[in-house]
Design a protein around this motif. Structure first.
Motif, short mmCIF file in Angstrom:
data_model
loop_
_atom_site.label_atom_id
_atom_site.label_comp_id
_atom_site.label_asym_id
_atom_site.label_seq_id
_atom_site.Cartn_x
_atom_site.Cartn_y
_atom_site.Cartn_z
N ALA A 57 -12.21 -15.04 7.13
CA ALA A 57 -11.22 -14.51 7.93
C ALA A 57 -10.62 -12.62 8.02
O ALA A 57 -10.62 -12.51 9.09
N ILE A 58 -11.96 -12.15 7.13
CA ILE A 58 -12.05 -11.07 7.11
C ILE A 58 -12.89 -10.36 8.31
O ILE A 58 -12.02 -9.54 9.26
N LEU A 59 -14.18 -11.18 8.45
CA LEU A 59 -15.17 -10.52 9.17
C LEU A 59 -13.91 -11.06 10.79
O LEU A 59 -14.58 -10.02 11.93
N ASP A 60 -13.16 -12.12 11.01
CA ASP A 60 -12.79 -12.52 12.17
C ASP A 60 -11.86 -11.25 12.29
O ASP A 60 -11.47 -10.73 13.38
N PHE A 61 -11.13 -10.92 11.03
CA PHE A 61 -9.71 -9.91 11.19
C PHE A 61 -10.85 -8.61 12.92
O PHE A 61 -10.02 -8.27 13.33
N LEU B 150 -1.25 -3.13 7.24
CA LEU B 150 0.54 -3.88 7.27
C LEU B 150 -0.15 -5.37 7.42
O LEU B 150 0.49 -6.05 6.66
N ALA B 151 -0.86 -5.47 8.71
CA ALA B 151 -1.65 -6.54 9.11
C ALA B 151 -2.24 -7.36 7.91
O ALA B 151 -2.39 -8.00 7.52
N ILE B 152 -3.36 -6.10 7.35
CA ILE B 152 -4.44 -6.42 5.85
C ILE B 152 -3.84 -7.12 4.65
O ILE B 152 -3.82 -8.28 4.34
N ARG B 153 -2.41 -6.42 4.65
CA ARG B 153 -1.34 -6.46 3.25
C ARG B 153 -0.91 -8.11 4.24
O ARG B 153 -0.92 -9.13 2.87
N GLN B 154 -0.83 -8.24 5.28
CA GLN B 154 0.43 -9.41 5.59
C GLN B 154 -0.70 -10.84 5.90
O GLN B 154 -0.23 -12.16 5.13
N ARG B 155 -1.84 -10.80 6.06
CA ARG B 155 -2.91 -11.61 6.58
C ARG B 155 -3.47 -12.07 5.12
O ARG B 155 -3.74 -12.98 4.57
N PHE B 156 -4.05 -11.22 3.88
CA PHE B 156 -4.93 -11.53 2.94
C PHE B 156 -3.83 -11.17 1.99
O PHE B 156 -4.34 -11.38 0.75
N ASP B 157 -3.13 -10.62 1.74
CA ASP B 157 -1.78 -10.31 0.50
C ASP B 157 -3.30 -9.16 -1.06
O ASP B 157 -3.21 -9.33 -1.71
N LEU B 158 -3.44 -8.89 0.20
CA LEU B 158 -4.88 -7.58 -0.81
C LEU B 158 -4.45 -5.96 -0.12
O LEU B 158 -3.73 -5.40 0.92
N SER B 159 -4.23 -4.99 -1.19
CA SER B 159 -4.54 -3.45 -0.89
C SER B 159 -4.79 -3.42 -0.35
O SER B 159 -6.25 -4.13 0.28
N ALA B 160 -5.06 -1.86 1.61
CA ALA B 160 -6.02 -1.72 1.93
C ALA B 160 -7.61 -0.89 1.42
O ALA B 160 -8.31 -1.63 1.69
N THR B 161 -7.24 -0.79 -0.50
CA THR B 161 -7.92 0.11 -1.07
C THR B 161 -8.89 -1.55 -1.44
O THR B 161 -10.22 -1.53 -0.89
N ARG B 162 -8.63 -1.94 -1.44
CA ARG B 162 -9.43 -3.42 -1.90
C ARG B 162 -9.90 -4.22 -0.77
O ARG B 162 -11.07 -4.80 -1.01
N TYR B 163 -9.13 -4.57 -0.11
CA TYR B 163 -9.38 -4.78 1.69
C TYR B 163 -11.13 -3.94 1.70
O TYR B 163 -11.72 -4.78 2.22
N TYR B 164 -10.27 -3.16 1.83
CA TYR B 164 -12.69 -2.22 2.40
C TYR B 164 -13.60 -2.61 1.27
O TYR B 164 -14.68 -2.72 2.07
N GLN B 165 -13.02 -2.78 0.10
CA GLN B 165 -13.80 -2.69 -1.39
C GLN B 165 -14.52 -4.44 -0.82
O GLN B 165 -16.29 -4.50 -0.60
N VAL B 166 -14.01 -5.01 -0.43
CA VAL B 166 -13.74 -6.68 -0.13
C VAL B 166 -15.57 -6.58 1.19
O VAL B 166 -16.75 -7.20 1.32
N LEU B 167 -14.32 -5.48 2.92
CA LEU B 167 -15.02 -5.31 3.46
C LEU B 167 -16.60 -4.90 3.40
O LEU B 167 -17.82 -5.08 3.62
#
Length: 98
Positions: A21-25, A38-55
């Motif tokens: 889903a992250i790659l699709d996003f 905002l889309a990251i928070r709503q879709r994945f329930d992650l902070s932007a910082t954590r999202y970019y760590q996962v990415l």
């Protein structure tokens, strides 16, 4: 889990549904209304910082490159360009070869 004897490390795990889903996003986030964070928070329930760590971890995964090679290569290029710019003391938007 067994160690991969040829490489001396744990074998890679297959992509999770969240990883996909992250790659699709990342393929089309700019088509969505509102800020990306905002889309990251709503879709994945992650902070932007954590999202970019996962990415960032996903970009190192061969499974991610198999799943969506164009997105992974594009994101790796952007990441590498930003790293070079930081190392060389330039903004990421400036041309590299003068």
């Amino acid at each position: 889990m067994k160690l991969d004897a040829s490489e001396g490390r744990l074998p890679e795990m297959a992509l999770s549904e969240r990883d996909k889903a992250i790659l699709d996003f990342e393929r089309s986030w700019w088509a969505e209304p509102g800020p990306k964070e905002l889309a990251i928070r709503q879709r994945f329930d992650l902070s932007a910082t954590r999202y970019y760590q996962v990415l960032g971890a996903l970009l190192e995964s061969p499974d991610a490159a198999d799943y969506d090679p164009l997105v992974v290569r594009r994101l790796r290029r952007l990441r590498d360009r930003r790293r070079r710019a930081r190392y060389e003391g330039r903004s990421a938007g400036e041309p590299l070869g003068r």
